[in-house]
Design a protein around this motif. Structure first.
Motif, PDB file in Angstrom:
ATOM      1  N   PHE A 229       0.827  -1.203   0.000  1.00  0.00           N
ATOM      2  CA  PHE A 229       0.000   0.000   0.000  1.00  0.00           C
ATOM      3  C   PHE A 229       0.867   1.262   0.000  1.00  0.00           C
ATOM      4  CE2 PHE A 229       0.490  -1.392   4.398  1.00  0.00           C
ATOM      5  CZ  PHE A 229       0.884  -0.236   5.061  1.00  0.00           C
ATOM      6  N   VAL A 230       0.286   2.319  -0.558  1.00  0.00           N
ATOM      7  CA  VAL A 230       0.848   3.666  -0.466  1.00  0.00           C
ATOM      8  C   VAL A 230       0.171   4.342   0.712  1.00  0.00           C
ATOM      9  CG1 VAL A 230       1.140   5.899  -1.610  1.00  0.00           C
ATOM     10  CG2 VAL A 230       1.229   3.773  -2.955  1.00  0.00           C
ATOM     11  N   GLU A 231       0.966   4.906   1.616  1.00  0.00           N
ATOM     12  CA  GLU A 231       0.395   5.548   2.798  1.00  0.00           C
ATOM     13  C   GLU A 231       0.629   7.049   2.733  1.00  0.00           C
ATOM     14  OE1 GLU A 231      -0.089   4.299   7.275  1.00  0.00           O
ATOM     15  OE2 GLU A 231       2.005   4.792   6.858  1.00  0.00           O
ATOM     16  N   LEU A 232      -0.432   7.790   2.988  1.00  0.00           N
ATOM     17  CA  LEU A 232      -0.376   9.247   3.072  1.00  0.00           C
ATOM     18  C   LEU A 232      -0.672   9.617   4.524  1.00  0.00           C
ATOM     19  CD1 LEU A 232      -2.454  10.064  -0.141  1.00  0.00           C
ATOM     20  CD2 LEU A 232       0.009   9.687   0.051  1.00  0.00           C
ATOM     21  N   ALA A 233       0.372   9.960   5.271  1.00  0.00           N
ATOM     22  CA  ALA A 233       0.220  10.297   6.690  1.00  0.00           C
ATOM     23  C   ALA A 233      -0.054  11.786   6.819  1.00  0.00           C
ATOM     24  CB  ALA A 233       1.489   9.910   7.456  1.00  0.00           C
TER      25      ALA A 233
ATOM     26  N   GLY B 164      -6.644   5.956  11.286  1.00  0.00           N
ATOM     27  CA  GLY B 164      -6.231   7.081  12.117  1.00  0.00           C
ATOM     28  C   GLY B 164      -6.066   8.328  11.257  1.00  0.00           C
ATOM     29  N   ARG B 165      -4.939   9.001  11.393  1.00  0.00           N
ATOM     30  CA  ARG B 165      -4.659  10.186  10.590  1.00  0.00           C
ATOM     31  C   ARG B 165      -3.764   9.841   9.409  1.00  0.00           C
ATOM     32  NH1 ARG B 165      -5.976  15.107  11.799  1.00  0.00           N
ATOM     33  NH2 ARG B 165      -4.111  15.994  10.813  1.00  0.00           N
ATOM     34  N   SER B 166      -4.176   8.826   8.665  1.00  0.00           N
ATOM     35  CA  SER B 166      -3.470   8.478   7.432  1.00  0.00           C
ATOM     36  C   SER B 166      -4.450   7.792   6.493  1.00  0.00           C
ATOM     37  CB  SER B 166      -2.267   7.569   7.707  1.00  0.00           C
ATOM     38  OG  SER B 166      -2.693   6.311   8.166  1.00  0.00           O
ATOM     39  N   LEU B 167      -4.099   7.831   5.222  1.00  0.00           N
ATOM     40  CA  LEU B 167      -4.908   7.201   4.179  1.00  0.00           C
ATOM     41  C   LEU B 167      -4.051   6.131   3.523  1.00  0.00           C
ATOM     42  CD1 LEU B 167      -7.811   7.887   3.158  1.00  0.00           C
ATOM     43  CD2 LEU B 167      -6.702   8.963   1.196  1.00  0.00           C
ATOM     44  N   ARG B 168      -4.605   4.934   3.399  1.00  0.00           N
ATOM     45  CA  ARG B 168      -3.863   3.848   2.769  1.00  0.00           C
ATOM     46  C   ARG B 168      -4.507   3.482   1.439  1.00  0.00           C
ATOM     47  NH1 ARG B 168      -1.946  -0.436   7.509  1.00  0.00           N
ATOM     48  NH2 ARG B 168      -0.570   1.058   8.581  1.00  0.00           N
ATOM     49  N   LEU B 169      -3.712   3.522   0.368  1.00  0.00           N
ATOM     50  CA  LEU B 169      -4.146   3.111  -0.955  1.00  0.00           C
ATOM     51  C   LEU B 169      -3.658   1.679  -1.153  1.00  0.00           C
ATOM     52  CD1 LEU B 169      -3.034   6.305  -2.958  1.00  0.00           C
ATOM     53  CD2 LEU B 169      -5.068   5.994  -1.533  1.00  0.00           C
ATOM     54  N   ILE B 170      -4.564   0.699  -0.989  1.00  0.00           N
ATOM     55  CA  ILE B 170      -4.197  -0.706  -1.077  1.00  0.00           C
ATOM     56  C   ILE B 170      -4.056  -1.092  -2.548  1.00  0.00           C
ATOM     57  CG2 ILE B 170      -4.767  -3.043  -0.348  1.00  0.00           C
ATOM     58  CD1 ILE B 170      -4.426  -1.038   1.951  1.00  0.00           C
ATOM     59  N   LEU B 171      -2.912  -1.667  -2.905  1.00  0.00           N
ATOM     60  CA  LEU B 171      -2.657  -1.991  -4.306  1.00  0.00           C
ATOM     61  C   LEU B 171      -3.389  -3.262  -4.729  1.00  0.00           C
ATOM     62  CD1 LEU B 171      -0.479   0.138  -3.770  1.00  0.00           C
ATOM     63  CD2 LEU B 171       1.130  -1.271  -5.073  1.00  0.00           C
ATOM     64  N   GLU B 172      -3.829  -3.273  -5.996  1.00  0.00           N
ATOM     65  CA  GLU B 172      -4.438  -4.464  -6.569  1.00  0.00           C
ATOM     66  C   GLU B 172      -3.403  -5.578  -6.691  1.00  0.00           C
ATOM     67  OE1 GLU B 172      -5.841  -3.124 -10.315  1.00  0.00           O
ATOM     68  OE2 GLU B 172      -7.729  -2.302  -9.525  1.00  0.00           O
ATOM     69  N   LYS B 173      -3.822  -6.823  -6.430  1.00  0.00           N
ATOM     70  CA  LYS B 173      -2.930  -7.968  -6.587  1.00  0.00           C
ATOM     71  C   LYS B 173      -2.814  -8.312  -8.074  1.00  0.00           C
ATOM     72  CE  LYS B 173      -3.580 -10.174  -2.092  1.00  0.00           C
ATOM     73  NZ  LYS B 173      -4.193  -9.002  -1.442  1.00  0.00           N
ATOM     74  N   PRO B 174      -1.638  -8.687  -8.521  1.00  0.00           N
ATOM     75  CA  PRO B 174      -1.510  -9.101  -9.930  1.00  0.00           C
ATOM     76  C   PRO B 174      -2.374 -10.320 -10.219  1.00  0.00           C
ATOM     77  CG  PRO B 174       0.647  -8.761  -8.908  1.00  0.00           C
ATOM     78  CD  PRO B 174      -0.370  -8.749  -7.801  1.00  0.00           C
ATOM     79  N   ALA B 175      -2.819 -10.408 -11.455  1.00  0.00           N
ATOM     80  CA  ALA B 175      -3.615 -11.579 -11.862  1.00  0.00           C
ATOM     81  C   ALA B 175      -2.764 -12.847 -11.720  1.00  0.00           C
ATOM     82  CB  ALA B 175      -4.093 -11.409 -13.292  1.00  0.00           C
ATOM     83  N   ALA B 176      -3.452 -13.969 -11.504  1.00  0.00           N
ATOM     84  CA  ALA B 176      -2.741 -15.223 -11.244  1.00  0.00           C
ATOM     85  C   ALA B 176      -1.830 -15.623 -12.389  1.00  0.00           C
ATOM     86  CB  ALA B 176      -3.758 -16.337 -10.956  1.00  0.00           C
ATOM     87  N   ASP B 177      -2.238 -15.329 -13.625  1.00  0.00           N
ATOM     88  CA  ASP B 177      -1.438 -15.732 -14.780  1.00  0.00           C
ATOM     89  C   ASP B 177      -0.488 -14.636 -15.249  1.00  0.00           C
ATOM     90  OD1 ASP B 177      -3.417 -14.015 -15.556  1.00  0.00           O
ATOM     91  OD2 ASP B 177      -3.944 -15.111 -17.394  1.00  0.00           O
ATOM     92  N   ALA B 178      -0.378 -13.542 -14.474  1.00  0.00           N
ATOM     93  CA  ALA B 178       0.489 -12.429 -14.866  1.00  0.00           C
ATOM     94  C   ALA B 178       1.777 -12.478 -14.056  1.00  0.00           C
ATOM     95  CB  ALA B 178      -0.224 -11.097 -14.637  1.00  0.00           C
ATOM     96  N   GLU B 179       2.755 -11.696 -14.509  1.00  0.00           N
ATOM     97  CA  GLU B 179       3.993 -11.591 -13.749  1.00  0.00           C
ATOM     98  C   GLU B 179       3.701 -10.919 -12.414  1.00  0.00           C
ATOM     99  OE1 GLU B 179       6.774  -8.943 -15.569  1.00  0.00           O
ATOM    100  OE2 GLU B 179       5.217  -7.569 -16.288  1.00  0.00           O
ATOM    101  N   SER B 180       4.520 -11.216 -11.414  1.00  0.00           N
ATOM    102  CA  SER B 180       4.291 -10.692 -10.064  1.00  0.00           C
ATOM    103  C   SER B 180       4.804  -9.264  -9.963  1.00  0.00           C
ATOM    104  CB  SER B 180       4.974 -11.605  -9.042  1.00  0.00           C
ATOM    105  OG  SER B 180       4.389 -12.884  -9.053  1.00  0.00           O
ATOM    106  N   VAL B 181       4.057  -8.334 -10.545  1.00  0.00           N
ATOM    107  CA  VAL B 181       4.408  -6.921 -10.515  1.00  0.00           C
ATOM    108  C   VAL B 181       3.173  -6.132 -10.087  1.00  0.00           C
ATOM    109  CG1 VAL B 181       5.234  -4.922 -11.805  1.00  0.00           C
ATOM    110  CG2 VAL B 181       6.138  -7.191 -12.328  1.00  0.00           C
ATOM    111  N   TRP B 182       3.334  -5.350  -9.039  1.00  0.00           N
ATOM    112  CA  TRP B 182       2.277  -4.459  -8.588  1.00  0.00           C
ATOM    113  C   TRP B 182       2.559  -3.060  -9.149  1.00  0.00           C
ATOM    114  CZ3 TRP B 182       4.452  -8.326  -5.934  1.00  0.00           C
ATOM    115  CH2 TRP B 182       3.632  -9.219  -5.222  1.00  0.00           C
ATOM    116  N   ARG B 183       1.578  -2.443  -9.779  1.00  0.00           N
ATOM    117  CA  ARG B 183       1.759  -1.102 -10.344  1.00  0.00           C
ATOM    118  C   ARG B 183       0.704  -0.163  -9.752  1.00  0.00           C
ATOM    119  NH1 ARG B 183       3.163  -4.444 -14.729  1.00  0.00           N
ATOM    120  NH2 ARG B 183       5.246  -3.946 -15.553  1.00  0.00           N
ATOM    121  N   TYR B 184       1.130   1.066  -9.478  1.00  0.00           N
ATOM    122  CA  TYR B 184       0.192   2.046  -8.928  1.00  0.00           C
ATOM    123  C   TYR B 184       0.471   3.406  -9.557  1.00  0.00           C
ATOM    124  CZ  TYR B 184       4.221   3.516  -6.105  1.00  0.00           C
ATOM    125  OH  TYR B 184       5.461   3.952  -5.704  1.00  0.00           O
TER     126      TYR B 184
END
Length: 769
Positions: free
Chosen positions: A458-462, A507-527
């Motif tokens: 996740f990307v966190e914005l505190a 709390g006082r932060s926002l978390r942008l939870i990243l999508e999981k890569p598809a099962a048949d795709a390479e293990s790369v998370w992009r945001y």
């Protein structure tokens, strides 16, 4: 004004009255040796080291109390910078001049040396940057002027690019000019009144730009035991600086260092700054140093007497924009910067002492928190949260990042930094477009080894303590809001997200939870997401955000300074210019004339003077009447512009016209030419009157346009008789909505009836909400 010999003689006597005896006994302010230049103004003595070009020490006449520190390589004038490398080291580091890495060439020249006025010019050239400054000293004055400019010779990431001021730490109190344009007390008997000892930082030109200032930005120190005051103020900075230059006050290094430090930080940065500067970029400022007996009140009066709030010109800011990796390394993690960075007039990713801050550059106000939030990227592996964009710790042997680079393609620039942590590779990019105020953030995270079990990314914005609210404005879109002492509401809207599965507030932060890569795709998370900085108006819906490829024109107020000798009269002034120094001015009310003595650096350029309620009938230079093509007078603005070749000292004399003559010229029954006059008031916030003349009947269209050529309002469209006409614009568009603050074009088109001849005129107007 027929015979100017006597007038000039009287003027020179006025300028240097009370010093003739001193001048005859000593024909120079300077005593020059091979090692140093000693300047004795009668008020203070300053020593310039000829091997550095800097003032090494200075003290008031009749006192042994020294205001300038000689220890630790510090001097009164201290042009600091470093050139950072992507591997965390430095290509060049400023040391006590002239010891840069690479070729250094220092020259010290004396363009003028006479009994009452001295000018010393220094040029300090390295393979990276050319720094020049010019000292100007006037006999018996409590101040001297320094004009400084930097020119980038090699494109690189420059860090810690400061203009420092050092005073001995024996000073008891310190002050600066605050957001409200008044004096702020930062220290009392060495006890700080602001957080983290005696330091305070904010954007020094904010109040002036908003019309709240009554003084120039300044820092000042006072010693009670000797009743001594030392200070420095800035009256001019280059247009590419006006949007974000900031100030650091207090002292550096703690009480044991023996140094009070002030920093004028270029481009709104602070000690952790890093900025990608292109070859050919120039920026500079005018500093006035003050050394005198008496209290801070005396310095304050001096400052206010320079500031002519009665008149200013609105200028369009130069938009220096750049994105790159950012790199300053330091043992203290809070000073290190190994993170993408981006800068333009609307947004800066650098904030005081923070490594991952997103901030509006003119809204720094002296805490260690970011303006709105800290940005970080984290992974959950097992029961641990792992920082995937770590900063340097105090261990200098620790690798900060795996790679860092700047990528420029056409009208885009990207700063990219990559890290390898716990078997994960993370690359983050900040991208700016030349035609956009917005910042595009994106990144990707990949596995370096299959056995890493990633549970969440996740990307966190505190949120900063300054954030008053974080409001959802659409799917995965939020608006972060804060309150600023000058601007009121400031904020950044996050929108155009990609690769985000869910958004949760913790709390006082926002978390942008990243999508999981598809099962048949390479293990790369992009945001990815885009940040839109804004002032004054909250963003309530994503539809309120302008297109990414949109850039607002920004302006600043360049105040005229009062004229020496006429400090109490705000109806006269001179435009700040690093090439021009007003020495003395005098008005003869009976003869309706004015005389101004100047020193102007060699070159061809305009000198601009302000006269309220007057008209200028003739201009003389050194007794010779100038032809009309050498000068213009804008009666509506009250500005006289004299363009000439200047080469040092000169005297300008102005003859004022009579009001009756003006009234007669305005009372002509029929205009002789098609004319569009400057609207008034300008700038305006509610309504402005637009006047135009028609010498004969015509079909007229009068409309308001943006700088991009978009018509937003038509005020006149039809037949008009010959004569003088006026229309009023209330600052609204065709729909009745308030137009945004900015620069607009007033366009009048008149077509003669019965013919094809068309006349078109344009003028600029400024709407300030």
């Amino acid at each position: 004004m027929r015979n100017y010999t006597g007038v000039i003689a009287i003027l020179l006597a006025l300028i240097f009255s009370g010093t003739a005896m001193e001048a005859s006994e000593n024909n120079s302010l300077l005593r020059i040796t091979d090692e140093e230049i000693v300047v004795d103004t009668g008020r203070f003595v300053a020593v310039i080291d000829r091997t550095t070009g800097m003032i090494e020490r200075a003290h008031l006449a009749g006192s042994d109390f020294e205001l300038v520190c000689q220890g630790g390589g510090f001097t009164l004038f201290y042009p600091e910078f470093e050139v950072a490398d992507a591997n965390g080291s430095y290509k060049a580091t400023w040391t006590r001049a002239p010891g840069y890495a690479g070729t250094t060439d220092l020259t010290v020249t004396i363009p003028l040396d006479d009994p009452d006025l001295a000018v010393v010019h220094v040029e300090w050239t390295t393979i990276w940057m050319k720094v020049s400054w010019t000292y100007r000293f006037l006999r018996d004055a409590p101040d001297f002027v320094v004009d400084t400019q930097r020119e980038i010779l090699r494109t690189a990431v420059y860090t810690n690019a400061q203009q420092c001021v050092m005073f001995t730490n024996d000073m008891d109190d310190s002050y600066l000019v605050g957001y409200d344009g008044g004096i702020v007390w930062t220290r009392r008997n060495r006890n700080g009144t602001f957080p983290w000892s005696t330091c305070m930082q904010h954007s020094i030109f904010s109040a002036i730009d908003e019309g709240l200032g009554t003084r120039y930005p300044a820092m000042v120190w006072y010693d009670q035991g000797t009743n001594t005051t030392g200070g420095v103020l800035a009256t001019w900075v280059s247009p590419n600086q006006r949007e974000s230059i900031s100030y650091h006050g207090g002292h550096g290094g703690g009480q044991s260092s023996g140094v009070c430090e002030g920093q004028w930080n270029w481009f709104g940065k602070s000690d952790n700054e890093s900025l990608f500067l292109r070859a050919g970029t120039k920026y500079g400022m005018r500093l006035i140093y003050y050394l005198n007996y008496g209290s801070v009140d005396r310095f304050d009066r001096f400052n206010q007497n320079l500031f002519n709030e009665a008149h200013y010109d609105l200028r369009i800011s130069e938009d220096y924009w750049a994105a790159s990796w950012g790199g300053r390394s330091d043992r203290a993690a809070k000073y290190s910067w190994h993170y993408p960075q981006a800068t333009n007039n609307a947004i800066s990713t650098q904030e005081l002492f923070r490594n991952r801050a997103i901030g509006l550059p003119r809204s720094q106000n002296g805490t260690m928190d970011p303006q709105l939030f800290d940005l970080s990227v984290k992974a959950v592996i097992g029961d641990k949260e792992i920082e995937l964009a770590p900063m340097r710790t105090t261990d200098e042997s620790e690798a900060v990042h795996a790679f860092a680079r700047t990528v420029a393609r056409g009208d885009t620039m990207t700063g990219e930094v990559g890290w390898e942590v716990e078997g994960l590779r993370h690359a983050m990019r900040y991208t700016l477009y030349g035609d956009s105020d917005q910042l595009v953030v994106n990144g990707d995270i990949s596995l370096m080894q299959d056995e890493v079990a990633v549970e969440d990314l996740f990307v966190e914005l505190a949120f900063s303590p300054r954030v008053t609210s974080a409001v959802p404005i659409g799917k995965h879109a939020w608006d972060f809001r804060s309150w600023d002492a000058v601007y009121g509401l400031v904020g950044i809207a996050l929108h155009r997200t990609t690769g985000i599965d869910t958004v949760v507030q913790v709390g006082r932060s926002l978390r942008l939870i990243l999508e999981k890569p598809a099962a048949d795709a390479e293990s790369v998370w992009r945001y990815g997401f885009t940040l839109f900085p804004h002032l004054r108006n909250a963003v309530e819906r994503v539809e309120d955000i302008p297109p990414v490829h949109h850039k607002s024109a920004r302006t600043y107020r360049e105040y005229y300074t009062t004229l020496p000798g006429l400090e109490e009269r705000t109806d006269f002034g001179i435009q700040p210019d690093p090439r021009v120094w007003a020495i003395r001015a005098d008005v003869d009310s009976l003869r309706r004339t004015m005389t101004v003595a100047l020193y102007a650096d060699p070159g061809i350029y305009p000198v601009r003077l302000f006269f309220s309620g007057e008209t200028v009938g003739a201009v003389y230079r050194d007794g010779r009447r100038l032809p009309k093509e050498d000068w213009t007078f804008d009666r509506a603005a009250g500005v006289l512009e004299v363009r000439s070749y200047w080469s040092g000292r000169t005297v300008l004399d102005m003859e004022f016209g009579t009001e009756s003559a003006v009234e007669t010229s305005l009372a002509e029954p029929k205009p002789s030419a098609f004319t569009l006059f400057p609207n008034a008031p300008n700038p305006f916030n509610n309504a402005t009157i637009i006047r135009y003349d028609l010498p004969e009947p015509a079909c007229v269209n009068l409309s308001i346009y943006t700088l991009l050529g978009q018509r937003i309002r038509t005020l006149v469209d039809g037949h008009r008789e010959a004569g003088s006409h006026a229309a009023t614009w209330d600052g609204r568009d065709e729909r009745g909505f308030d137009a945004a603050s900015g620069i607009y074009l007033v366009r009048v088109e008149a077509r003669k009836e019965g013919g094809a001849e068309v006349f078109i005129r344009l003028r600029k107007t400024v709407l300030l909400r």
